[in-house]
Design an enzyme around this catalytic site. Sequence first.
Site, short mmCIF file in Angstrom:
data_model
loop_
_atom_site.label_atom_id
_atom_site.label_comp_id
_atom_site.label_asym_id
_atom_site.label_seq_id
_atom_site.Cartn_x
_atom_site.Cartn_y
_atom_site.Cartn_z
N ARG A 186 -6.81 -16.30 12.50
CA ARG A 186 -6.20 -16.07 13.82
C ARG A 186 -6.69 -14.74 14.39
O ARG A 186 -7.01 -14.65 15.59
CB ARG A 186 -4.67 -16.07 13.70
N CYS A 247 1.46 -8.35 15.14
CA CYS A 247 1.26 -9.66 14.50
C CYS A 247 1.25 -10.71 15.60
O CYS A 247 0.71 -10.46 16.68
CB CYS A 247 2.36 -9.93 13.46
#
Length: 294
Positions: A186, A247
């Site tokens: 990601r 995050c």
Amino acid sequence: MSRFQSLVSTKWLFECISNSNASSKLRILDSTFHLPKANRDAYGEFKQKHIPGAQFFSITDCCDHSSEYEHMLPKPQDFAKYVGDLGINNDTHVIVYDASDGYGFFSAQRAWWMFHVFGHEQVSVLNGGFKKWCEDGYATSNIIEKVKKDTFIPKFREELVKSFEDIERNLNEKSFQVIDARGSDRFNGTGPEPRPGIKPGHIPSAKNIPYGTVVDKTAGTLKSPEELKEMFVSSGIDLEQPLVASCGSGVSACVLSFAAFQLGKTVPVYDGAWVEWYLRSTPEQRANCPEDTV
């Protein structure tokens, strides 16, 4: 943040539960949260099995419901009411755990961080989480005990929270390092984000330390301080300089903040994280984002 005992073992918690004098000063919270793609019901699982005496702390309920972003920090008075309804006051020792597959190192640290943000330092994370509690053979319960509501007085610590504007200014000022707790795929823009409409990638100059890296997979517990230090340093982080954790949506960033805390370092969290950054930033403010490189 103070150096209050931030990490406790399953043995320590069991002994406290067994001691009526000690247990009366505790409030155990199951703060399990699952990503949307997991298709799991955290509260439903809690009702079936949890540590005896635990209450459920939902990061999706205890949040700013007026925000367009998921589980952003609630207003101080809303946090105070939520935890007060769980029987918590300013003298309560709060123990947080979660039942994630990652040995309890996912959403428990979000709860730990939230308590610190609102001025409560008497909060500890259960080392190894619910998974280790069960592996160690300790009893579980499906009884949800009723608790007497209490009064919690919040003291908001703004220095523990970073905003979009803080991160944006830092692109030029470079006053702090940014660490991203998402998986490397990601972060590098090669794997999908779990939320619809959000592309992968990262904030320019950020470093990547996937949150699961903090766990000693053999022991099922947090790595030693020496191992955690090596983890940060080998990822290009200078622990002598300011650091901010990010995050996907502000949950696993708290895992890295907690890990740094074990080394005596206070690490603020970018609450909006990548979801907010992706939606508000310009293409030039995103790195390795697929739609920006086509």
